[in-house]
Design a protein around this motif. Structure first.
Motif, PDB file in Angstrom:
ATOM      1  N   PHE A 149     -79.242   2.150-108.702  1.00 45.86           N
ATOM      2  CA  PHE A 149     -80.201   2.907-107.899  1.00 45.86           C
ATOM      3  C   PHE A 149     -80.127   4.399-108.236  1.00 45.86           C
ATOM      4  O   PHE A 149     -81.100   4.994-108.682  1.00 45.86           O
ATOM      5  N   TYR A 150     -78.945   4.990-108.025  1.00 47.51           N
ATOM      6  CA  TYR A 150     -78.790   6.391-108.407  1.00 47.51           C
ATOM      7  C   TYR A 150     -77.359   6.649-108.840  1.00 47.51           C
ATOM      8  O   TYR A 150     -76.428   6.013-108.359  1.00 47.51           O
ATOM      9  N   VAL A 151     -77.206   7.563-109.792  1.00 46.66           N
ATOM     10  CA  VAL A 151     -75.884   7.886-110.329  1.00 46.66           C
ATOM     11  C   VAL A 151     -75.138   8.775-109.338  1.00 46.66           C
ATOM     12  O   VAL A 151     -73.970   8.560-109.048  1.00 46.66           O
ATOM     13  N   TRP A 152     -75.853   9.800-108.855  1.00 47.79           N
ATOM     14  CA  TRP A 152     -75.275  10.710-107.878  1.00 47.79           C
ATOM     15  C   TRP A 152     -76.392  11.271-107.003  1.00 47.79           C
ATOM     16  O   TRP A 152     -77.570  11.217-107.362  1.00 47.79           O
ATOM     17  N   GLY A 153     -75.978  11.816-105.876  1.00 50.38           N
ATOM     18  CA  GLY A 153     -76.941  12.389-104.938  1.00 50.38           C
ATOM     19  C   GLY A 153     -76.518  12.029-103.527  1.00 50.38           C
ATOM     20  O   GLY A 153     -75.584  11.248-103.332  1.00 50.38           O
ATOM     21  N   PRO A 154     -77.186  12.576-102.542  1.00 49.74           N
ATOM     22  CA  PRO A 154     -76.866  12.209-101.158  1.00 49.74           C
ATOM     23  C   PRO A 154     -77.294  10.777-100.881  1.00 49.74           C
ATOM     24  O   PRO A 154     -78.060  10.187-101.646  1.00 49.74           O
ATOM     25  N   ASN A 155     -76.807  10.223 -99.771  1.00 47.42           N
ATOM     26  CA  ASN A 155     -77.267   8.896 -99.374  1.00 47.42           C
ATOM     27  C   ASN A 155     -78.774   8.960 -99.082  1.00 47.42           C
ATOM     28  O   ASN A 155     -79.251   9.929 -98.494  1.00 47.42           O
ATOM     29  N   PRO A 156     -79.515   7.930 -99.491  1.00 48.10           N
ATOM     30  CA  PRO A 156     -80.956   7.953 -99.173  1.00 48.10           C
ATOM     31  C   PRO A 156     -81.175   7.798 -97.678  1.00 48.10           C
ATOM     32  O   PRO A 156     -80.312   7.285 -96.965  1.00 48.10           O
ATOM     33  N   PRO A 157     -82.332   8.249 -97.176  1.00 46.60           N
ATOM     34  CA  PRO A 157     -82.639   8.065 -95.755  1.00 46.60           C
ATOM     35  C   PRO A 157     -82.601   6.578 -95.388  1.00 46.60           C
ATOM     36  O   PRO A 157     -82.864   5.713 -96.228  1.00 46.60           O
ATOM     37  N   ALA A 158     -82.307   6.296 -94.123  1.00 45.98           N
ATOM     38  CA  ALA A 158     -82.162   4.906 -93.675  1.00 45.98           C
ATOM     39  C   ALA A 158     -83.453   4.110 -93.869  1.00 45.98           C
ATOM     40  O   ALA A 158     -83.418   2.902 -94.094  1.00 45.98           O
ATOM     41  N   ASP A 159     -84.596   4.793 -93.782  1.00 47.35           N
ATOM     42  CA  ASP A 159     -85.873   4.065 -93.901  1.00 47.35           C
ATOM     43  C   ASP A 159     -86.489   4.247 -95.290  1.00 47.35           C
ATOM     44  O   ASP A 159     -87.701   4.191 -95.444  1.00 47.35           O
ATOM     45  N   TRP A 160     -85.641   4.439 -96.302  1.00 47.31           N
ATOM     46  CA  TRP A 160     -86.140   4.793 -97.636  1.00 47.31           C
ATOM     47  C   TRP A 160     -87.151   3.777 -98.175  1.00 47.31           C
ATOM     48  O   TRP A 160     -88.131   4.138 -98.807  1.00 47.31           O
ATOM     49  N   THR A 161     -86.918   2.498 -97.956  1.00 49.18           N
ATOM     50  CA  THR A 161     -87.837   1.493 -98.495  1.00 49.18           C
ATOM     51  C   THR A 161     -88.741   0.899 -97.411  1.00 49.18           C
ATOM     52  O   THR A 161     -89.314  -0.164 -97.586  1.00 49.18           O
ATOM     53  N   HIS A 162     -88.872   1.627 -96.314  1.00 50.07           N
ATOM     54  CA  HIS A 162     -89.780   1.153 -95.264  1.00 50.07           C
ATOM     55  C   HIS A 162     -91.226   1.371 -95.715  1.00 50.07           C
ATOM     56  O   HIS A 162     -91.585   2.462 -96.181  1.00 50.07           O
ATOM     57  N   ASN A 163     -92.027   0.337 -95.553  1.00 51.90           N
ATOM     58  CA  ASN A 163     -93.443   0.422 -95.966  1.00 51.90           C
ATOM     59  C   ASN A 163     -94.282   0.819 -94.747  1.00 51.90           C
ATOM     60  O   ASN A 163     -94.620  -0.016 -93.901  1.00 51.90           O
ATOM     61  N   HIS A 164     -94.622   2.082 -94.675  1.00 59.29           N
ATOM     62  CA  HIS A 164     -95.360   2.590 -93.513  1.00 59.29           C
ATOM     63  C   HIS A 164     -96.811   2.104 -93.483  1.00 59.29           C
ATOM     64  O   HIS A 164     -97.478   2.247 -92.462  1.00 59.29           O
ATOM     65  N   GLU A 165     -97.275   1.550 -94.586  1.00 56.45           N
ATOM     66  CA  GLU A 165     -98.634   0.992 -94.568  1.00 56.45           C
ATOM     67  C   GLU A 165     -98.657  -0.377 -93.900  1.00 56.45           C
ATOM     68  O   GLU A 165     -99.679  -0.789 -93.357  1.00 56.45           O
ATOM     69  N   ALA A 166     -97.513  -1.071 -93.953  1.00 57.25           N
ATOM     70  CA  ALA A 166     -97.426  -2.376 -93.291  1.00 57.25           C
ATOM     71  C   ALA A 166     -97.015  -2.211 -91.828  1.00 57.25           C
ATOM     72  O   ALA A 166     -97.419  -2.978 -90.966  1.00 57.25           O
ATOM     73  N   ASP A 167     -96.203  -1.196 -91.567  1.00 58.54           N
ATOM     74  CA  ASP A 167     -95.625  -1.025 -90.236  1.00 58.54           C
ATOM     75  C   ASP A 167     -95.499   0.472 -89.932  1.00 58.54           C
ATOM     76  O   ASP A 167     -94.421   1.047 -90.087  1.00 58.54           O
ATOM     77  N   PRO A 168     -96.589   1.113 -89.492  1.00 57.75           N
ATOM     78  CA  PRO A 168     -96.527   2.553 -89.210  1.00 57.75           C
ATOM     79  C   PRO A 168     -95.553   2.821 -88.062  1.00 57.75           C
ATOM     80  O   PRO A 168     -95.498   2.049 -87.100  1.00 57.75           O
ATOM     81  N   ARG A 169     -94.788   3.895 -88.162  1.00 54.36           N
ATOM     82  CA  ARG A 169     -93.912   4.285 -87.040  1.00 54.36           C
ATOM     83  C   ARG A 169     -93.558   5.753 -87.147  1.00 54.36           C
ATOM     84  O   ARG A 169     -93.811   6.377 -88.148  1.00 54.36           O
TER      85      ARG A 169
END
Ligand SMILES: [Fe+2]
Length: 317
Positions: A297-317
């Motif tokens: 996924f990534y070599v280095w960097g901060p942790n991704p946001p908890a909803d990184w792969t949330h599909n807002h088009e399927a489930d807006p919130r």
């Protein structure tokens, strides 16, 4: 329409050469205009929609269409003029139903649905994907000179081009098959049936389109090339100063190798500042591998946001 014949045109194989543009329906064109302009892009009216351009380019990389909610409206891929007829034949032979252009869109391209029901256009267009790898810029000051600008004098970050889009799909293997067999793209890398990256056969970035498994189609992000790793941080500051503080970065991906900083838009998708992505030349054979997600996924960097792969088009919130 005349189109430039690229030196990388592989006339013995049929495949799209570029992701010409993406189109996104949004509930507020004004908000979208502000977001993309702060990001470093230009917008200009096109009928009742807004075209997204990079500064100094006539290429329409994106199209913003007013809609009731954020939704991936269509994806348009560029083809060589000589390939128009063979693509028509291929589409007919596969029994894919051709469609009229959507209302309000002036186009003589070929329109049809992908397996998710997302509209796809193939259009004769200039090859907008690069013909060679763009080397990032590193300007280092000589001894005795200060290298960094004053913060107030830091130049505005201006992306140079659209690199790729990551889209949600219900079925990653079906997308790989469709984009291979119909559009003539090639698989670059994948993580099982969860995510896949595809490149163009006429020379392109490691991916000009990518897919992430979800319960519905949608746009996860558009990605824009910047000149340097410094621009990634500077761009994130540019956005934060105008209130766009959510996102993910600075980091480096494994698949594609690019350095990234993603900035969340008002509707839960993102625009990515990207630098130094792997490049696959025309005719070059890239060994597509299946990677364990936890190591790719990534070599280095901060942790991704908890909803990184949330599909807002399927489930807006
Ligand atoms: Fe990306």
């Amino acid at each position: 329409m005349a189109t430039q014949m690229s030196s990388s045109h592989r006339s013995n194989e049929l495949g799209v050469h570029s992701l010409d543009h993406f189109a996104l329906a949004v509930p507020s064109l004004d908000e979208a205009q502000r977001y993309f302009e702060v990001f470093g892009l230009e917008t200009r009216p096109e009928g009742s929609s807004l075209a997204i351009r990079t500064v100094g380019s006539t290429q329409r990389w994106g199209l913003l269409i007013e809609g009731s909610r954020k939704r991936l409206h269509h994806l348009s891929f560029g083809i060589f003029e000589d390939d128009l007829k063979p693509f028509k034949t291929r589409i007919a032979e596969r029994g894919i139903r051709r469609l009229d252009p959507p209302a309000g869109i002036d186009s003589d391209g070929l329109w049809f649905h992908n397996p998710d029901g997302t509209l796809i256009e193939l259009k004769v267009a200039r090859k907008s994907s690069p013909d060679e790898k763009c080397t990032p810029e590193l300007i280092s000051s000589p001894p005795g000179q200060a290298g960094a600008p004053k913060r107030s004098a830091a130049p505005r970050v201006i992306p140079s081009r659209l690199s790729h889009c990551l889209t949600f799909t219900r079925d990653v293997p079906a997308m790989i098959a469709f984009y291979t067999q119909v559009l003539g793209l090639r698989l670059s890398d994948r993580c099982g049936d969860d995510i896949a990256f595809m490149h163009g056969i006429h020379g392109s970035d490691h991916h000009l389109i990518a897919f992430c498994r979800s319960n519905a189609p949608g746009l996860h992000h558009s990605s824009w090339e910047v000149r340097s790793i410094n621009d990634l941080g500077q761009g994130a500051m540019q956005m934060a100063e105008k209130g766009y503080t959510q996102g993910w970065g600075l980091g480096r991906h494994v698949l594609g190798s690019n350095y990234f900083h993603y900035i969340r838009d008002p509707w839960g998708s993102h625009a990515e500042y990207s630098c130094d992505m792997d490049y696959i030349r025309a005719g070059e054979r890239w060994e597509a591998r299946d990677h364990p997600a936890e190591d790719a996924f990534y070599v280095w960097g901060p942790n991704p946001p908890a909803d990184w792969t949330h599909n807002h088009e399927a489930d807006p919130r």
